[in-house]
Design a protein around this motif. Sequence first.
Motif, short mmCIF file in Angstrom:
data_model
loop_
_atom_site.label_atom_id
_atom_site.label_comp_id
_atom_site.label_asym_id
_atom_site.label_seq_id
_atom_site.Cartn_x
_atom_site.Cartn_y
_atom_site.Cartn_z
N GLY A 136 37.57 27.98 32.21
CA GLY A 136 36.26 27.89 33.16
C GLY A 136 36.45 28.81 34.39
O GLY A 136 35.49 28.97 35.07
N GLY A 137 37.72 29.00 34.58
CA GLY A 137 37.95 29.69 36.08
C GLY A 137 37.90 31.09 35.82
O GLY A 137 37.17 31.83 34.74
N SER A 138 38.11 32.03 36.91
CA SER A 138 37.94 33.27 37.12
C SER A 138 39.18 34.09 37.74
O SER A 138 40.02 33.42 38.19
N LEU A 139 39.33 35.32 37.27
CA LEU A 139 40.23 36.24 37.81
C LEU A 139 39.51 37.44 37.83
O LEU A 139 38.67 38.09 37.32
N ARG A 140 40.24 38.33 38.68
CA ARG A 140 39.87 39.62 39.22
C ARG A 140 40.92 40.57 38.87
O ARG A 140 41.95 40.40 39.90
N LEU A 141 40.93 41.55 37.83
CA LEU A 141 42.17 42.30 37.45
C LEU A 141 41.65 43.81 38.30
O LEU A 141 40.53 44.04 38.38
N SER A 142 42.63 44.52 38.94
CA SER A 142 42.59 45.77 39.29
C SER A 142 43.41 46.90 38.75
O SER A 142 44.58 46.44 38.29
#
Length: 125
Positions: A15-21
């Motif tokens: 349910g969490g979030s991550l942002r890849l770059s």
Amino acid sequence: DVQLVESGGGSVQVGGSLRLSCTASRDTLDLGSKCMAWFRQDPGKEREGLATIYAGGVATTYADSVKGRFTITRDKAKDLVYLQMNGLKPEDSAMYYCATTGDRVCGLLLRYFHYWGQGTQVTVS
């Protein structure tokens, strides 16, 4: 030669979030003029196309498996491409790769993409 570098992976709860770059290792590559995409791959499975953003940075496409949860965007000023991942599930665990076709040709077909990063691991548990 185009060299891409991913960052932002890690471990996250369900349910969490991550942002890849994703950025280019040389600042003269102008990723904004090229089709960019995110793929992922689990060991023993085929590499799966997740999202593309077309040259110009407006049009996007998504795989059904991530539609509505993942968002691909660009920051032209910083020459970065992002993958915002929300509502993460255990089945999202994989190595995530940034890729470019190197030109304006675009789509979620693996054969279009000739340049790849080394990947960043995402683990959801």
